[in-house]
Write a protein that holds these residues in place. Structure first.
Motif, PDB file in Angstrom:
ATOM      1  N   LEU A   1      69.515  23.595   4.611  1.00  0.00           N
ATOM      2  CA  LEU A   1      69.668  22.234   5.116  1.00  0.00           C
ATOM      3  C   LEU A   1      68.779  21.277   4.326  1.00  0.00           C
ATOM      4  CD1 LEU A   1      69.651  22.942   8.948  1.00  0.00           C
ATOM      5  CD2 LEU A   1      71.480  21.734   7.741  1.00  0.00           C
ATOM      6  N   PRO A   2      69.237  20.036   4.103  1.00  0.00           N
ATOM      7  CA  PRO A   2      68.387  19.071   3.397  1.00  0.00           C
ATOM      8  C   PRO A   2      67.253  18.582   4.285  1.00  0.00           C
ATOM      9  CG  PRO A   2      70.391  18.009   4.167  1.00  0.00           C
ATOM     10  CD  PRO A   2      70.547  19.475   4.475  1.00  0.00           C
ATOM     11  N   GLU A   3      66.215  18.055   3.655  1.00  0.00           N
ATOM     12  CA  GLU A   3      65.113  17.468   4.396  1.00  0.00           C
ATOM     13  C   GLU A   3      65.489  16.066   4.863  1.00  0.00           C
ATOM     14  OE1 GLU A   3      62.419  19.121   5.213  1.00  0.00           O
ATOM     15  OE2 GLU A   3      63.178  20.878   4.140  1.00  0.00           O
ATOM     16  N   VAL A   4      64.912  15.649   5.971  1.00  0.00           N
ATOM     17  CA  VAL A   4      65.176  14.301   6.494  1.00  0.00           C
ATOM     18  C   VAL A   4      64.300  13.285   5.774  1.00  0.00           C
ATOM     19  CG1 VAL A   4      65.871  15.195   8.750  1.00  0.00           C
ATOM     20  CG2 VAL A   4      63.472  14.597   8.332  1.00  0.00           C
ATOM     21  N   ASP A   5      64.618  12.020   5.979  1.00  0.00           N
ATOM     22  CA  ASP A   5      63.815  10.953   5.399  1.00  0.00           C
ATOM     23  C   ASP A   5      62.452  10.897   6.081  1.00  0.00           C
ATOM     24  OD1 ASP A   5      65.960  10.294   3.777  1.00  0.00           O
ATOM     25  OD2 ASP A   5      66.751   8.815   5.196  1.00  0.00           O
ATOM     26  N   ALA A   6      61.494  10.323   5.397  1.00  0.00           N
ATOM     27  CA  ALA A   6      60.141  10.219   5.925  1.00  0.00           C
ATOM     28  C   ALA A   6      60.155   9.498   7.275  1.00  0.00           C
ATOM     29  CB  ALA A   6      59.252   9.468   4.937  1.00  0.00           C
ATOM     30  N   GLY A   7      59.469  10.078   8.246  1.00  0.00           N
ATOM     31  CA  GLY A   7      59.383   9.465   9.562  1.00  0.00           C
ATOM     32  C   GLY A   7      60.484   9.867  10.519  1.00  0.00           C
ATOM     33  N   GLU A   8      61.513  10.571  10.042  1.00  0.00           N
ATOM     34  CA  GLU A   8      62.622  10.969  10.896  1.00  0.00           C
ATOM     35  C   GLU A   8      62.349  12.352  11.492  1.00  0.00           C
ATOM     36  OE1 GLU A   8      67.543  11.157  10.713  1.00  0.00           O
ATOM     37  OE2 GLU A   8      66.345  11.035   8.867  1.00  0.00           O
ATOM     38  N   ASP A   9      62.725  12.537  12.740  1.00  0.00           N
ATOM     39  CA  ASP A   9      62.530  13.818  13.416  1.00  0.00           C
ATOM     40  C   ASP A   9      63.392  14.884  12.729  1.00  0.00           C
ATOM     41  OD1 ASP A   9      61.857  15.775  15.177  1.00  0.00           O
ATOM     42  OD2 ASP A   9      62.973  14.976  16.878  1.00  0.00           O
TER      43      ASP A   9
ATOM     44  N   THR B   1      65.191  17.407  13.212  1.00  0.00           N
ATOM     45  CA  THR B   1      66.075  18.278  13.977  1.00  0.00           C
ATOM     46  C   THR B   1      67.245  18.712  13.095  1.00  0.00           C
ATOM     47  OG1 THR B   1      67.459  16.457  14.777  1.00  0.00           O
ATOM     48  CG2 THR B   1      65.502  17.024  16.088  1.00  0.00           C
ATOM     49  N   VAL B   2      67.937  19.758  13.538  1.00  0.00           N
ATOM     50  CA  VAL B   2      69.102  20.237  12.792  1.00  0.00           C
ATOM     51  C   VAL B   2      70.149  19.131  12.680  1.00  0.00           C
ATOM     52  CG1 VAL B   2      71.060  21.827  12.894  1.00  0.00           C
ATOM     53  CG2 VAL B   2      68.753  22.671  13.294  1.00  0.00           C
ATOM     54  N   CYS B   3      70.388  18.425  13.782  1.00  0.00           N
ATOM     55  CA  CYS B   3      71.416  17.379  13.748  1.00  0.00           C
ATOM     56  C   CYS B   3      71.033  16.247  12.798  1.00  0.00           C
ATOM     57  CB  CYS B   3      71.663  16.844  15.153  1.00  0.00           C
ATOM     58  SG  CYS B   3      72.442  18.055  16.261  1.00  0.00           S
ATOM     59  N   ASN B   4      69.756  15.878  12.766  1.00  0.00           N
ATOM     60  CA  ASN B   4      69.332  14.837  11.831  1.00  0.00           C
ATOM     61  C   ASN B   4      69.459  15.313  10.382  1.00  0.00           C
ATOM     62  OD1 ASN B   4      68.788  12.994  13.817  1.00  0.00           O
ATOM     63  ND2 ASN B   4      66.586  13.419  13.897  1.00  0.00           N
ATOM     64  N   ARG B   5      69.210  16.608  10.150  1.00  0.00           N
ATOM     65  CA  ARG B   5      69.344  17.130   8.783  1.00  0.00           C
ATOM     66  C   ARG B   5      70.808  17.191   8.366  1.00  0.00           C
ATOM     67  NH1 ARG B   5      65.208  22.203   8.586  1.00  0.00           N
ATOM     68  NH2 ARG B   5      65.619  22.087   6.350  1.00  0.00           N
ATOM     69  N   LEU B   6      71.702  17.467   9.320  1.00  0.00           N
ATOM     70  CA  LEU B   6      73.129  17.364   9.009  1.00  0.00           C
ATOM     71  C   LEU B   6      73.528  15.911   8.756  1.00  0.00           C
ATOM     72  CD1 LEU B   6      75.027  19.830  11.386  1.00  0.00           C
ATOM     73  CD2 LEU B   6      74.628  20.046   8.948  1.00  0.00           C
ATOM     74  N   GLY B   7      72.846  14.998   9.435  1.00  0.00           N
ATOM     75  CA  GLY B   7      73.115  13.583   9.201  1.00  0.00           C
ATOM     76  C   GLY B   7      72.831  13.163   7.771  1.00  0.00           C
TER      77      GLY B   7
ATOM     78  N   ARG C   1      75.126  11.379   2.535  1.00  0.00           N
ATOM     79  CA  ARG C   1      75.395  11.680   1.134  1.00  0.00           C
ATOM     80  C   ARG C   1      76.897  11.665   0.852  1.00  0.00           C
ATOM     81  NH1 ARG C   1      71.322  16.825   0.012  1.00  0.00           N
ATOM     82  NH2 ARG C   1      69.351  15.670   0.164  1.00  0.00           N
ATOM     83  N   SER C   2      77.675  12.204   1.791  1.00  0.00           N
ATOM     84  CA  SER C   2      79.128  12.236   1.578  1.00  0.00           C
ATOM     85  C   SER C   2      79.705  10.835   1.557  1.00  0.00           C
ATOM     86  CB  SER C   2      79.804  13.072   2.665  1.00  0.00           C
ATOM     87  OG  SER C   2      79.794  12.408   3.907  1.00  0.00           O
ATOM     88  N   GLN C   3      79.131   9.937   2.354  1.00  0.00           N
ATOM     89  CA  GLN C   3      79.608   8.562   2.369  1.00  0.00           C
ATOM     90  C   GLN C   3      79.238   7.831   1.096  1.00  0.00           C
ATOM     91  OE1 GLN C   3      77.735   7.261   5.985  1.00  0.00           O
ATOM     92  NE2 GLN C   3      79.419   7.955   7.291  1.00  0.00           N
ATOM     93  N   ASP C   4      78.120   8.237   0.493  1.00  0.00           N
ATOM     94  CA  ASP C   4      77.681   7.592  -0.747  1.00  0.00           C
ATOM     95  C   ASP C   4      78.469   8.072  -1.956  1.00  0.00           C
ATOM     96  OD1 ASP C   4      75.804   6.205   0.678  1.00  0.00           O
ATOM     97  OD2 ASP C   4      74.175   7.613   0.251  1.00  0.00           O
TER      98      ASP C   4
ATOM     99  N   ASP D   1      72.696  21.708  17.910  1.00  0.00           N
ATOM    100  CA  ASP D   1      74.087  22.095  17.713  1.00  0.00           C
ATOM    101  C   ASP D   1      74.944  20.877  17.390  1.00  0.00           C
ATOM    102  OD1 ASP D   1      76.474  23.407  17.583  1.00  0.00           O
ATOM    103  OD2 ASP D   1      76.710  23.639  19.741  1.00  0.00           O
ATOM    104  N   CYS D   2      75.241  20.705  16.130  1.00  0.00           N
ATOM    105  CA  CYS D   2      76.113  19.635  15.670  1.00  0.00           C
ATOM    106  C   CYS D   2      77.091  20.218  14.656  1.00  0.00           C
ATOM    107  CB  CYS D   2      75.322  18.511  14.994  1.00  0.00           C
ATOM    108  SG  CYS D   2      74.159  17.650  16.080  1.00  0.00           S
ATOM    109  N   VAL D   3      78.114  19.460  14.338  1.00  0.00           N
ATOM    110  CA  VAL D   3      79.031  19.849  13.273  1.00  0.00           C
ATOM    111  C   VAL D   3      79.408  18.580  12.513  1.00  0.00           C
ATOM    112  CG1 VAL D   3      81.042  19.667  14.801  1.00  0.00           C
ATOM    113  CG2 VAL D   3      81.196  21.016  12.711  1.00  0.00           C
ATOM    114  N   PHE D   4      79.438  18.692  11.204  1.00  0.00           N
ATOM    115  CA  PHE D   4      79.801  17.571  10.342  1.00  0.00           C
ATOM    116  C   PHE D   4      81.091  17.922   9.630  1.00  0.00           C
ATOM    117  CE2 PHE D   4      79.405  15.934   5.886  1.00  0.00           C
ATOM    118  CZ  PHE D   4      79.811  14.650   6.168  1.00  0.00           C
ATOM    119  N   PHE D   5      82.024  16.959   9.520  1.00  0.00           N
ATOM    120  CA  PHE D   5      83.296  17.245   8.866  1.00  0.00           C
ATOM    121  C   PHE D   5      83.750  16.058   8.020  1.00  0.00           C
ATOM    122  CE2 PHE D   5      84.692  14.724  12.394  1.00  0.00           C
ATOM    123  CZ  PHE D   5      85.894  14.153  12.008  1.00  0.00           C
ATOM    124  N   VAL D   6      84.528  16.372   6.997  1.00  0.00           N
ATOM    125  CA  VAL D   6      85.215  15.364   6.188  1.00  0.00           C
ATOM    126  C   VAL D   6      86.660  15.824   6.039  1.00  0.00           C
ATOM    127  CG1 VAL D   6      85.341  14.131   4.002  1.00  0.00           C
ATOM    128  CG2 VAL D   6      83.113  14.802   4.915  1.00  0.00           C
TER     129      VAL D   6
END
Length: 377
Positions: A255-263, A265-271, A276-279, A301-306
């Motif tokens: 999983l990628p690391e979150v931005d500085a100051g962000e919690d 969590t697994v869901c935030n790391r999926l975020g 990135r996919s939007q960029d 528990d999250c899921v990301f899809f495109v």
């Protein structure tokens, strides 16, 4: 002074600067494309927080130099933690780049496979009462002894040492394309009678299945080798769509690391993956139908899809056409990302004919709601 390859040099510099997360990308790329030597593998070991990757790097360093003092000390440290680093017999030969994608080989792997399959069979027997009284779950795809996946909830296990187990709700016509399964083999044979290969050679269904128990995950690059698939075996759908609809496990990655100051969590790391996919602008001729991060059971528990639509000849993954002369003009490909524990995610692809998109909507919704990694008890 010996000049180091560029990616290895940059990776070492970043590790020495305390920027291990940034260093990983350079060191992993170097391990794949450059002559890194034992020192390069040990720098990658120093950068990673993934214990499996760390063990593999130590193994690679020792295969290149069995007398390397630091690598031997790292091996001994792992042994004290109950994590052995086994090496093939020393025959005087080094290891080449082509061998790096096959980290689990030889008799040890066969012994582990046998032991895992015996344990899984015992677990399946102990689970019969639960399966009969509570659900239609099959114990897993490796242990389906001569039977199809008959329930709506399917559990599969792929690979060994380590193995990964996933659970998902699918229509009853979907099966795990596991060549070790008697149920799958009989179904495939029947389908090949209904859909013979045009001209000479084997049919496309021979290309769909793999031995799930023989699958490995490349500990450096994350690729699941070979890919494993669940497929729709409904004859009416196959005849109408001209291709085999598949749900394919392709990679298991950190999983990628979150931005500085962000919690973190697994869901935030999926975020982070979602952003990135939007960029990333689509350059493959596809059309984005939908995308999003679905929060199922916060915070883990999250899921990301495109969800994308591709011309049939532009999708860069395997597409299984029953008859190229009757292939659909376009297809749907949905990248689905689910967490694997707290540090990794699995990349799955759901593919089917574009003209059948409405028919597969419930299947897609069910996968997004239920596809999950199941840790061993």
């Amino acid at each position: 002074m010996v000049s180091l390859p560029p990616n290895l040099m940059q990776g070492i510099f970043l590790v020495q600067s305390g920027r291990k997360v940034e260093a990983l990308a350079y060191l992993r790329h170097a391990a794949r494309t450059e002559p890194v030597g034992p020192e390069g593998w040990l720098w990658l070991a120093a950068a990673t927080d993934d214990l499996e990757e760390y063990r593999y790097c130590v193994q690679m360093a020792l295969q290149l130099d069995r007398a390397h003092a630091v690598a031997r000390q790292m091996r001994d440290d792992l042994a004290r933690r109950g994590i052995p680093v086994d090496l093939p017999p020393d025959n005087g030969a080094g290891i080449g780049v082509a061998e790096r994608s096959l980290p689990y080989r030889g008799t040890r792997r066969r012994r582990i496979l046998l032991a895992v399959m015996v344990l899984l069979l015992l677990a399946a027997v102990l689970g019969v009462i639960y399966v009969v009284t509570m659900t239609d779950v099959l114990s897993d795809a490796v242990d389906e002894v001569d039977q199809a996946l008959s329930g709506t909830e399917t559990t599969i296990r792929v690979g060994s040492a380590p193995s990964f187990r996933f659970r998902v709700d699918l229509p009853e016509s979907w099966m795990a394309a596991d060549e070790d399964s008697g149920g799958w083999q009989s179904t495939r044979t029947a389908l090949e009678d209904d859909f013979p290969a045009p001209g000479e050679g084997g049919g496309v269904l021979e290309q769909v299945d793999e031995s799930f128990s023989a699958v490995t995950r490349d500990p450096v690059y994350g690729a699941v080798q070979p890919n494993v698939r669940l497929v729709n075996t409904d004859r009416v759908a196959l005849a109408a769509e001209g291709m085999v609809a598949t749900l394919t496990l392709q990679e298991i990655l950190p999983l990628p690391e979150v931005d500085a100051g962000e919690d973190p969590t697994v869901c935030n790391r999926l975020g982070v993956l979602q952003r990135r996919s939007q960029d990333d602008a689509a350059t493959d001729g596809s059309e984005v139908i939908a995308s999003g991060l679905i929060e199922r059971d916060l915070p883990q528990d999250c899921v990301f899809f495109v969800h994308r639509r591709f011309p049939i000849d532009s999708f860069d993954q395997n597409v299984f056409l029953l008859d190229p002369d009757r292939a659909p003009e376009a297809m749907r490909a949905i990248a689905i990302v689910v967490p694997v524990g707290a540090e990794r995610y699995a990349l799955w692809w759901l593919t089917y004919a574009d003209e059948a998109a409405e028919a597969y909507q419930d299947t897609l919704d069910g996968i997004l709601e239920t596809l999950e990694y199941v840790p061993d008890a």
